[in-house]
Design a protein around this motif. Structure first.
Motif, PDB file in Angstrom:
ATOM      1  N   ASN A   1       2.228   1.777  -3.428  1.00 40.51           N
ATOM      2  CA  ASN A   1       1.273   1.595  -4.528  1.00 40.51           C
ATOM      3  C   ASN A   1       1.788   0.586  -5.549  1.00 40.51           C
ATOM      4  O   ASN A   1       1.775   0.822  -6.758  1.00 40.51           O
ATOM      5  N   GLU A   2       2.236  -0.562  -5.057  1.00 36.03           N
ATOM      6  CA  GLU A   2       2.780  -1.608  -5.915  1.00 36.03           C
ATOM      7  C   GLU A   2       2.020  -2.921  -5.690  1.00 36.03           C
ATOM      8  O   GLU A   2       1.759  -3.305  -4.556  1.00 36.03           O
ATOM      9  N   THR A   3       1.695  -3.578  -6.789  1.00 34.87           N
ATOM     10  CA  THR A   3       1.009  -4.866  -6.733  1.00 34.87           C
ATOM     11  C   THR A   3       1.870  -5.915  -7.421  1.00 34.87           C
ATOM     12  O   THR A   3       2.391  -5.681  -8.517  1.00 34.87           O
ATOM     13  N   TYR A   4       2.023  -7.068  -6.767  1.00 43.35           N
ATOM     14  CA  TYR A   4       2.858  -8.159  -7.275  1.00 43.35           C
ATOM     15  C   TYR A   4       1.980  -9.395  -7.487  1.00 43.35           C
ATOM     16  O   TYR A   4       1.234  -9.800  -6.592  1.00 43.35           O
ATOM     17  N   ILE A   5       2.067  -9.988  -8.682  1.00 41.41           N
ATOM     18  CA  ILE A   5       1.224 -11.129  -9.036  1.00 41.41           C
ATOM     19  C   ILE A   5       2.078 -12.198  -9.714  1.00 41.41           C
ATOM     20  O   ILE A   5       3.031 -11.879 -10.424  1.00 41.41           O
ATOM     21  N   ALA A   6       1.715 -13.468  -9.489  1.00 37.95           N
ATOM     22  CA  ALA A   6       2.352 -14.581 -10.203  1.00 37.95           C
ATOM     23  C   ALA A   6       1.289 -15.329 -10.990  1.00 37.95           C
ATOM     24  O   ALA A   6       0.172 -15.554 -10.499  1.00 37.95           O
ATOM     25  N   HIS A   7       1.624 -15.706 -12.217  1.00 37.72           N
ATOM     26  CA  HIS A   7       0.744 -16.493 -13.071  1.00 37.72           C
ATOM     27  C   HIS A   7       1.368 -17.874 -13.289  1.00 37.72           C
ATOM     28  O   HIS A   7       2.595 -18.028 -13.243  1.00 37.72           O
ATOM     29  N   PHE A   8       0.534 -18.864 -13.556  1.00 35.17           N
ATOM     30  CA  PHE A   8       0.989 -20.239 -13.735  1.00 35.17           C
ATOM     31  C   PHE A   8       0.766 -20.650 -15.186  1.00 35.17           C
ATOM     32  O   PHE A   8      -0.369 -20.760 -15.641  1.00 35.17           O
ATOM     33  N   GLU A   9       1.863 -20.878 -15.900  1.00 33.25           N
ATOM     34  CA  GLU A   9       1.771 -21.208 -17.319  1.00 33.25           C
ATOM     35  C   GLU A   9       1.449 -22.681 -17.555  1.00 33.25           C
ATOM     36  O   GLU A   9       0.889 -23.039 -18.594  1.00 33.25           O
ATOM     37  N   LYS A  10       1.804 -23.544 -16.612  1.00 34.91           N
ATOM     38  CA  LYS A  10       1.570 -24.979 -16.759  1.00 34.91           C
ATOM     39  C   LYS A  10       0.772 -25.495 -15.562  1.00 34.91           C
ATOM     40  O   LYS A  10       0.210 -24.714 -14.803  1.00 34.91           O
ATOM     41  N   ASP A  11       0.727 -26.811 -15.401  1.00 28.63           N
ATOM     42  CA  ASP A  11      -0.096 -27.392 -14.344  1.00 28.63           C
ATOM     43  C   ASP A  11       0.350 -26.928 -12.961  1.00 28.63           C
ATOM     44  O   ASP A  11       1.551 -26.805 -12.685  1.00 28.63           O
TER      45      ASP A  11
ATOM     46  N   GLU B   1       0.818  -1.208   0.000  1.00 28.75           N
ATOM     47  CA  GLU B   1       0.000   0.000   0.000  1.00 28.75           C
ATOM     48  C   GLU B   1       0.857   1.265   0.000  1.00 28.75           C
ATOM     49  O   GLU B   1       0.576   2.233  -0.719  1.00 28.75           O
ATOM     50  N   ARG B   2       1.916   1.246   0.786  1.00 27.77           N
ATOM     51  CA  ARG B   2       2.741   2.449   0.938  1.00 27.77           C
ATOM     52  C   ARG B   2       3.400   2.870  -0.366  1.00 27.77           C
ATOM     53  O   ARG B   2       3.576   4.057  -0.640  1.00 27.77           O
TER      54      ARG B   2
END
Length: 231
Positions: free
Chosen positions: A102-112, A99-100
């Motif tokens: 203003n950054e968002t971190y995300i992980a996506h899964f390309e395989k199983d 919040e401090r």
């Protein structure tokens, strides 16, 4: 006189130290492009999947979701991850927000992504994650609230016989055909507000022991209430 063979002492299973794997070693495997497969181990430390070497920054407003003025950082798990009967002692993070800054971190899964008969002792954050392969959490236990808000699945995820001890957040999540919550149990709030399902959908034996929120939830365009009445 011949000596008798030494007597084997069998220790109770609960006294045998569990094999532990460092979360940092798993991250290293992913960064090296090696599939991850563990069985009957404890994972020690925070498994932060948002901090991979392929992490890229982009303005959040350029994608599907608008995070306002936040900067968005995305990592891609490009290998299969498969955990069977494992215990995650620390947080499992495919999402977090600072919040401090203003950054968002995300992980996506390309395989199983398979977490079968696993225990998540602490936080499990999959908010906004995209799952592009098969997904299964069958038989797993979430000790804290499981966060799948806004998650996207390319194939129907399997949550069969999952125990959500503190509930789960599936708000705004879109579920493809063949999604299964068969025999899943929700002890806290089961939040499916604004979620969208496609038939066939397996809710056989699903137990809601706490509160549930199906407001604006749709199954092939019809309300969840109408769908349940037709079953």
């Amino acid at each position: 006189r011949s000596k008798a063979p030494p007597k084997l002492i069998e220790m109770p299973a609960e006294l045998i130290a569990a094999v532990r794997v460092l979360a940092s070693d798993i991250i290293r495997q992913i960064n090296e492009g090696r599939p991850v497969e563990y069985k009957n181990v404890e994972i020690e430390g925070e498994l932060d999947l948002t901090n991979l070497e392929n992490r890229r920054q982009r303005r959040s407003s350029s994608g599907l979701f608008d995070f306002g003025n936040n900067d968005l950082f995305e990592s891609n798990v490009e290998v299969t991850v498969r955990f069977t009967n494992c215990t995650f002692l620390g947080d499992v993070l495919a999402y977090y927000h600072l919040e401090r800054h203003n950054e968002t971190y995300i992980a996506h899964f390309e395989k199983d992504a398979v977490f079968k008969d696993c225990t998540f002792r602490r936080a499990s954050e999959f908010k906004y994650s995209e799952f592009n392969g098969a997904v299964s959490f069958e038989g797993s236990m979430f000790n804290e609230e499981a966060n799948f808000k806004y998650a996207e699945f390319s194939t129907g995820p399997v949550f069969r016989a999952v125990m959500f001890d503190r509930g789960a957040d599936f708000k705004y999540t879109e579920f493809p055909r063949e999604t299964s919550f068969e025999k899943a149990s929700f002890r806290g709030l089961a939040n499916f507000k604004y979620a969208k399902f496609r038939k066939p959908l397996n809710l056989t034996g699903t137990s809601f022991q706490g509160r549930e929120d199906f407001k604006y939830t749709k199954v092939d365009g019809q309300s969840m209430t109408s769908y349940l009445l037709q079953r």
